[in-house]
Scaffold this motif. Structure first.
Motif, PDB file in Angstrom:
ATOM      1  N   GLY A   1     -16.211 -19.400 -14.392  1.00 31.71           N
ATOM      2  CA  GLY A   1     -15.584 -19.098 -13.109  1.00 31.71           C
ATOM      3  C   GLY A   1     -15.157 -17.649 -12.919  1.00 31.71           C
ATOM      4  N   PHE A   2     -15.455 -16.777 -13.875  1.00 28.37           N
ATOM      5  CA  PHE A   2     -15.035 -15.376 -13.733  1.00 28.37           C
ATOM      6  C   PHE A   2     -16.033 -14.586 -12.883  1.00 28.37           C
ATOM      7  CE2 PHE A   2     -12.698 -15.293 -18.132  1.00 28.37           C
ATOM      8  CZ  PHE A   2     -11.680 -16.056 -17.596  1.00 28.37           C
ATOM      9  N   ALA A   3     -15.519 -13.642 -12.095  1.00 34.28           N
ATOM     10  CA  ALA A   3     -16.386 -12.791 -11.278  1.00 34.28           C
ATOM     11  C   ALA A   3     -16.831 -11.612 -12.141  1.00 34.28           C
ATOM     12  CB  ALA A   3     -15.640 -12.316 -10.035  1.00 34.28           C
ATOM     13  N   LEU A   4     -17.792 -11.863 -13.021  1.00 34.68           N
ATOM     14  CA  LEU A   4     -18.166 -10.837 -13.990  1.00 34.68           C
ATOM     15  C   LEU A   4     -18.997  -9.721 -13.388  1.00 34.68           C
ATOM     16  CD1 LEU A   4     -18.733 -12.910 -17.220  1.00 34.68           C
ATOM     17  CD2 LEU A   4     -16.869 -11.359 -16.682  1.00 34.68           C
ATOM     18  N   ASP A   5     -19.642  -9.990 -12.258  1.00 37.56           N
ATOM     19  CA  ASP A   5     -20.369  -8.882 -11.626  1.00 37.56           C
ATOM     20  C   ASP A   5     -19.375  -7.836 -11.117  1.00 37.56           C
ATOM     21  OD1 ASP A   5     -19.452 -10.689  -9.756  1.00 37.56           O
ATOM     22  OD2 ASP A   5     -21.299 -10.745  -8.574  1.00 37.56           O
ATOM     23  N   GLN A   6     -18.277  -8.300 -10.555  1.00 39.88           N
ATOM     24  CA  GLN A   6     -17.252  -7.349 -10.119  1.00 39.88           C
ATOM     25  C   GLN A   6     -16.635  -6.636 -11.317  1.00 39.88           C
ATOM     26  OE1 GLN A   6     -14.454  -9.315  -7.461  1.00 39.88           O
ATOM     27  NE2 GLN A   6     -16.143 -10.401  -6.477  1.00 39.88           N
ATOM     28  N   PHE A   7     -16.465  -7.358 -12.402  1.00 42.26           N
ATOM     29  CA  PHE A   7     -15.894  -6.771 -13.608  1.00 42.26           C
ATOM     30  C   PHE A   7     -16.811  -5.677 -14.155  1.00 42.26           C
ATOM     31  CE2 PHE A   7     -14.912  -6.399 -18.076  1.00 42.26           C
ATOM     32  CZ  PHE A   7     -13.530  -6.500 -18.117  1.00 42.26           C
TER      33      PHE A   7
ATOM     34  N   GLN B   1     -26.719  -8.358 -15.048  1.00 45.48           N
ATOM     35  CA  GLN B   1     -27.002  -6.961 -14.667  1.00 45.48           C
ATOM     36  C   GLN B   1     -27.675  -6.907 -13.308  1.00 45.48           C
ATOM     37  OE1 GLN B   1     -29.808  -4.594 -17.012  1.00 45.48           O
ATOM     38  NE2 GLN B   1     -30.304  -6.425 -18.206  1.00 45.48           N
ATOM     39  N   SER B   2     -28.462  -7.926 -13.008  1.00 48.87           N
ATOM     40  CA  SER B   2     -29.129  -7.949 -11.712  1.00 48.87           C
ATOM     41  C   SER B   2     -28.130  -8.160 -10.577  1.00 48.87           C
ATOM     42  CB  SER B   2     -30.175  -9.068 -11.723  1.00 48.87           C
ATOM     43  OG  SER B   2     -30.915  -9.075 -10.533  1.00 48.87           O
TER      44      SER B   2
ATOM     45  N   LEU C   1     -24.715  -5.858  -6.257  1.00 49.96           N
ATOM     46  CA  LEU C   1     -23.364  -5.619  -5.739  1.00 49.96           C
ATOM     47  C   LEU C   1     -23.147  -4.125  -5.514  1.00 49.96           C
ATOM     48  CD1 LEU C   1     -20.491  -7.178  -5.474  1.00 49.96           C
ATOM     49  CD2 LEU C   1     -20.012  -6.112  -7.670  1.00 49.96           C
ATOM     50  N   LEU C   2     -23.559  -3.330  -6.508  1.00 53.37           N
ATOM     51  CA  LEU C   2     -23.336  -1.889  -6.416  1.00 53.37           C
ATOM     52  C   LEU C   2     -24.251  -1.246  -5.373  1.00 53.37           C
ATOM     53  CD1 LEU C   2     -22.954  -1.206 -10.227  1.00 53.37           C
ATOM     54  CD2 LEU C   2     -21.201  -0.774  -8.503  1.00 53.37           C
TER      55      LEU C   2
ATOM     56  N   THR D   1     -23.009  -1.230  -1.904  1.00 53.24           N
ATOM     57  CA  THR D   1     -22.020  -0.220  -1.538  1.00 53.24           C
ATOM     58  C   THR D   1     -22.598   1.188  -1.681  1.00 53.24           C
ATOM     59  OG1 THR D   1     -21.183  -0.164  -3.797  1.00 53.24           O
ATOM     60  CG2 THR D   1     -20.093  -1.685  -2.277  1.00 53.24           C
ATOM     61  N   GLY D   2     -23.850   1.263  -2.132  1.00 53.13           N
ATOM     62  CA  GLY D   2     -24.515   2.563  -2.245  1.00 53.13           C
ATOM     63  C   GLY D   2     -23.966   3.458  -3.330  1.00 53.13           C
ATOM     64  N   GLU D   3     -23.294   2.876  -4.327  1.00 51.22           N
ATOM     65  CA  GLU D   3     -22.714   3.705  -5.386  1.00 51.22           C
ATOM     66  C   GLU D   3     -23.775   4.193  -6.371  1.00 51.22           C
ATOM     67  OE1 GLU D   3     -18.739   1.996  -6.844  1.00 51.22           O
ATOM     68  OE2 GLU D   3     -19.582   0.377  -5.636  1.00 51.22           O
ATOM     69  N   HIS D   4     -23.509   5.347  -6.966  1.00 52.86           N
ATOM     70  CA  HIS D   4     -24.385   5.847  -8.025  1.00 52.86           C
ATOM     71  C   HIS D   4     -23.723   5.606  -9.366  1.00 52.86           C
ATOM     72  CE1 HIS D   4     -27.296   7.713  -5.390  1.00 52.86           C
ATOM     73  NE2 HIS D   4     -26.264   8.000  -4.608  1.00 52.86           N
ATOM     74  N   TYR D   5     -24.510   5.326 -10.380  1.00 56.83           N
ATOM     75  CA  TYR D   5     -23.913   5.019 -11.673  1.00 56.83           C
ATOM     76  C   TYR D   5     -24.898   5.335 -12.784  1.00 56.83           C
ATOM     77  CZ  TYR D   5     -26.426   0.762 -10.366  1.00 56.83           C
ATOM     78  OH  TYR D   5     -27.378  -0.118  -9.930  1.00 56.83           O
ATOM     79  N   ALA D   6     -24.306   5.462 -13.990  1.00 56.06           N
ATOM     80  CA  ALA D   6     -25.105   5.899 -15.139  1.00 56.06           C
ATOM     81  C   ALA D   6     -25.805   4.747 -15.838  1.00 56.06           C
ATOM     82  CB  ALA D   6     -24.191   6.631 -16.137  1.00 56.06           C
ATOM     83  N   LEU D   7     -25.161   3.586 -15.860  1.00 53.42           N
ATOM     84  CA  LEU D   7     -25.724   2.457 -16.609  1.00 53.42           C
ATOM     85  C   LEU D   7     -27.017   1.989 -15.956  1.00 53.42           C
ATOM     86  CD1 LEU D   7     -24.825   0.743 -19.109  1.00 53.42           C
ATOM     87  CD2 LEU D   7     -23.947  -0.926 -17.481  1.00 53.42           C
ATOM     88  N   ASP D   8     -28.013   1.746 -16.801  1.00 50.82           N
ATOM     89  CA  ASP D   8     -29.323   1.341 -16.303  1.00 50.82           C
ATOM     90  C   ASP D   8     -29.334  -0.178 -16.116  1.00 50.82           C
ATOM     91  OD1 ASP D   8     -32.075   0.992 -15.881  1.00 50.82           O
ATOM     92  OD2 ASP D   8     -32.406   0.819 -18.059  1.00 50.82           O
ATOM     93  N   LEU D   9     -29.190  -0.624 -14.883  1.00 51.98           N
ATOM     94  CA  LEU D   9     -29.126  -2.067 -14.610  1.00 51.98           C
ATOM     95  C   LEU D   9     -30.445  -2.530 -14.009  1.00 51.98           C
ATOM     96  CD1 LEU D   9     -25.566  -2.235 -12.936  1.00 51.98           C
ATOM     97  CD2 LEU D   9     -26.166  -2.867 -15.279  1.00 51.98           C
ATOM     98  N   LYS D  10     -31.062  -3.479 -14.693  1.00 50.55           N
ATOM     99  CA  LYS D  10     -32.359  -3.966 -14.234  1.00 50.55           C
ATOM    100  C   LYS D  10     -32.161  -5.066 -13.193  1.00 50.55           C
ATOM    101  CE  LYS D  10     -34.638  -4.468 -18.021  1.00 50.55           C
ATOM    102  NZ  LYS D  10     -35.226  -5.218 -19.110  1.00 50.55           N
TER     103      LYS D  10
END
Lengths: 617, 617
Positions: free
Chosen positions: A217-223, A265-266, A271-272, A275-284
């Motif tokens: 039940g945790f919102a891990l994508d937000q986390f 990760q997907s 989610l990201l 919002t159009g955010e840029h980030y370093a982690l490579d999420l497939k």
């Protein structure tokens, strides 16, 4: 994204765990010290084996009960730490998890914590070890990530950073949004765990009931999004203490775990990106996310097709052809297609063996299943047959993806299946309403993740149904519009000890009608055997609902069950069980969206009774 | 004391439940409505069957969500109630349980509750029904017995009284002492439930984890004493919602339940007699309460006695004779007697099949076991053999009672067993320290009650041990002076799915020595095969304890394990597993009272490893 998993998540020996993690495709593992300690493998062997398998050894854990102690205790703790640093050197490892003190801390003083952790840092530096400090939710003095971050900042050493574990934060209901403000490079390690929504003490919850991401039940994508915002671009690992996983097949659990990270990760990337955010982690991002628009077919395996065919005929289904190459029949009514398959059916009286769903792009769903490490159903396309990507679910149900165009093709593989068969022939049954699948207890959580990620279904609130053989836990998964509905039922474990006469829990296909009374009357006229419903049930119905006397008589006469909620009414009946399967017919009036859960105990008890008598003959 | 049990405690059909309750010896049952509703038996049949079996139908339950509602809802509720009163008439029942409203109450007004319950009372009176009002711990407005009693007093009707349920009071930590002040005749019904000490939401705790009295952490003797003080002299019933009981064998569960009431009334009577109180309730005291003074023997069943005999000889045991009539050998050292039994041993490589304990009066223990519904071990006393009362534990271990005098006699049944065998012969092994028995998950709670009531042992705090096949739950039971110690281990359920090569969880007998190093050296010289202990373990020992280097070398050389606590030190080693059993030798230094729990994971992992290799050969 680099993936890792703690060895404590898995069953078996350390060697078996390493093999399973490598086979599933993890990049690395966390060495849970206990697993090493009980292993006959030397640290050098573990290092060499991991190297051969292409696994990195990412984190040595846990180091406990260090800070906030007396000077004498500190010296003993440093002695213990040095032995572990030496061990880590032999393993070729450089990152150790330090848990906030739970057991031995006696002095509540941040300054002292800082000072003692600096001493650990000095010692660690001599062995090129870095320390990831983690606030346990039940830490004696340090129990929030804000507090551990405060201490790490004050320690101010290059080799001391944070370990962030979702369970310790979300189990307390803490807000993870401040993680984004921590400099990513000071987060040395990240452990993700999901958990069911339970109200129990956090320690027991943590030690026994953690789940892989997507199973709880945790919102891990937000986390994970908060972590990404911090600039973190390191390993994402799983640390799941789960009583079931610890006693299940190690290879399956490893695959289940990696699937959870592929899924997470997907969803986080989506989610990201929203919002159009840029980030370093490579999420497939996974391919092929699409909602199924309905069931394509249900498949029943049986060594005796005549009996299943007879039941279908009684319900008004038409024979739509024999497969031109295989001992497989197609029966249809409305949009409902039932395949009766006699291949690989030796000893199978009758069982729900699989189903197909309709999606816009089946090939993309096939790619998605592959990326989610699902096992492909081997299927021949000899003789120009339609390719339908299919996967074996954890409960061994076979799940196929089709499109309306593909369906027109595969239907034509059935001789005599003229245009009528593919063009929604008329019939009293309009379609498949839902499919109910039994789950061995070992694979329930794995199944929830499988169906929600591979089929893109959403888990609905679960329920429990009393039965003569124990409580049956039931979990519905469905598309947003309920076009595809699955009910997973966990079979009580004691089943065999109570009733040797009934080794399997029957599964069923529920069919949709808009005049169930007519379907029932006609079926009866054609000789259908219905599941018996006790008179006591109808008396209770009369006490609970203000029902029209004539309707009540009809319900009773035809063995129909009834339910009502704010939205509408639900009428349904069950056929007799054949082997390990039966059929249900349902009529939903107005917006009733449930499954007649109050009636499920009646069904289970009646099946138990009839099983009992038939087996005793 | 008249005993009853709610049908919801048990698995199976209503018919099977009635049969099992009658067979166990209950006086009556509570009809849980759901069980009737799903049954094909008519109310008249249930009434007649219960009559034939000599069971009274004591309480119809539950009637829910009645009071604190709008006028319109009230009319619907009265309609529902009247249908149930009519049903009760057909069942020949006169007592209905009314639970405080959880779901539909919208008006928090005691005056309204009183008024609405009076309307129910009027209606009930027409059917000669009495109402027992119960405060559920999670009732919306009424959740304490003080509050429900306040309402019953204000209702002030002869046919409205209280139902008191221990769970709803003790789960909240409420003080039951005010029950004594309620007039006993206004308490219409009493339900007792125990529960493990858990920190979770009360509803889930109640619905899944209740236990029979004596299996959990509630002080039910004190609770029952308060009821007795009220003057209550009615039925004492069990209402236990337990997921395991609901899926276990119905006859065993019914016996387990009645055993719990036999035990509870005895302990309560003792409690009350210690204060010299007089009371109306007829509480039967069990005979034969006495502490065992030690183990008499342990029995190993094997089709190949030579291998077991070889192990015993390696440990320094002496052969003390062959039974004069049966294929049974006696081996002894100090006070430790091991019986190697080859009767009924076909296919049994080796297994711990039973043990005997010494008590002052074995005949009284035999009577006690009988009064506690334990199954007698059939045992021939042909040829003038010593009678030893024995019972089959739920886990199928055979437990015997002997006295020093009886033991002198039975030892003489072994030829060659001269006076030496019975007169504590010298030997390096001094006695039996403890016995470790595997528990199938279905019978764990039943076993705890069996051993604590029949053997008069006390359950100590439990622990959990990680192993490659899952967490092993361990529960020690012992006499106050630890002369007899049993460790019950629940076998992980997934065992078979992980390792088909190891179907059983090995059990063991732990033997006491005062110079374990000498025992180990001699055993090695005689060719004993020890359980392997990984080098990593000894490195961790060195990091954790400030151990003398020479001792550490000796431990490692001899595969000894080590533990230490505030009281003292513990050294122990394990033999290789033979079939389904192995032996342990322990040396307790100073007052060490544990079992080396930190080392148990090492043992389990090493057994898992060695099993793996031996089975793969």
């Amino acid at each position: 994204m680099r993936t890792s998993i703690a060895t404590v998540c898995l069953s078996g020996t350390l060697e078996e765990k390493l093999l399973a993690c490598a086979k599933a495709g993890f990049d690395g593992i966390e060495i849970f010290e206990q697993d090493l300690l009980v292993s006959p493998m030397s640290p050098e062997e573990v290092k060499a084996m991991a190297h051969r398998l292409g696994l990195t050894l990412d984190l040595f854990q846990p180091f406990r009960d260090f800070e906030g102690v007396t000077e004498e205790q500190l010296q003993a703790n440093l002695h213990r730490a040095e032995a572990k640093f030496q061990l880590m050197q032999r393993l070729g490892m450089d990152l150790m998890l330090l848990c906030s003190n739970v057991g031995t801390a006696t002095i509540n003083d941040d300054g002292l914590f800082v000072d003692q952790i600096r001493q650990l840092s000095d010692l660690a530096a001599r062995y090129d070890v870095r320390i990831a400090y983690e606030a346990l939710a039940w830490g004696k003095y340090v129990d929030t990530y804000q507090h551990s971050w405060e201490i790490v900042k004050r320690v101010d050493r290059a080799n001391v950073g944070l370990c962030i574990d979702s369970f310790h934060i979300l189990s307390r209901g803490d807000d993870p949004s401040e993680i984004a403000a921590i400099p990513g490079e000071k987060i040395f390690f990240v452990q993700l765990a999901d958990a069911p929504v339970l109200s129990m003490d956090i320690l027991s919850w943590s030690r026994h009931y953690r789940l892989f991401p997507g199973q709880g039940g945790f919102a891990l994508d937000q986390f994970l999004a908060e972590l990404v915002r911090s600039g973190y671009d390191g390993i994402i690992s799983l640390e799941i203490f789960n009583d079931v996983f610890r006693q299940s097949n190690v290879e399956r659990t490893a695959i289940d775990g990696l699937r959870s990270l592929q899924w997470l990760q997907s969803t986080t990337a989506q989610l990201l990106s929203s919002t159009g955010e840029h980030y370093a982690l490579d999420l497939k991002v996974l391919p092929g996310e699409q909602d199924a628009t309905g069931f394509d077919f249900a498949e029943i395996r049986t060594e005796d097709p005549e009996r299943v065919a007879g039941m279908l005929a009684q319900l008004g289904f038409s024979f739509s052809g024999q497969h031109r190459r295989k001992p497989v029949q197609l029966w249809s009514s409305g949009e409902a297609k039932i395949i009766i398959n006699s291949q690989r059916s030796r000893g199978v009286e009758a069982a729900v063996s699989g189903f197909g769903v309709l999606v816009p792009d089946p090939v993309a769903s096939g790619e998605r299943g592959g990326a989610l490490l699902a096992t492909r159903v081997p299927r021949q396309q000899t003789n120009n047959e339609q390719d339908l990507p299919g996967f074996v679910a954890p409960d061994s149900t076979e799940v196929f993806f089709s499109s309306p165009a593909n369906t027109r093709n595969w239907v034509l593989e059935f001789e005599d299946a003229g245009p009528a068969a593919s063009a929604v022939p008329s019939g009293p049954i309009l379609g498949i309403d839902h499919i109910n699948i039994a789950q061995p207890w070992q694979c329930f959580d794995e199944s929830v993740l499988f169906y929600s990620s591979v089929l893109n279904l959403k888990a609905r609130p679960g329920t429990e149904v009393p039965s003569p053989m124990g409580l049956v836990r039931s979990q519905v998964l469905s598309t947003a519009d309920s076009a595809v509905r699955l009910a997973l039922n966990i079979v009580p474990q004691g089943l065999e000890s109570i009733i040797e006469r009934n080794h399997e829990y029957p599964e069923h296909v529920a069919l949709r009608a808009d005049d169930i009374i007519e379907v029932a009357r006609n079926a009866r006229a054609r000789g259908m055997e219905f599941l018996q419903v006790p008179d006591n049930y109808y008396e209770d119905l009369a006490a609970r609902f203000d029902l029209d006397a004539q309707l009540l008589d009809t319900l009773k006469e035809l063995h129909l069950l009834y339910d009502r909620d704010e939205a509408g009414e639900f009428l349904h009946f069950y056929t007799k069980t054949l082997g390990n399967m039966f059929l249900e017919v349902v009529e939903r009036r107005s917006g009733y969206d449930g499954y007649g859960a109050p009636n499920a105990p009646v069904r289970l008890a009646s099946q138990f009774e009839s099983n009992r008598w038939s087996r005793n003959l």
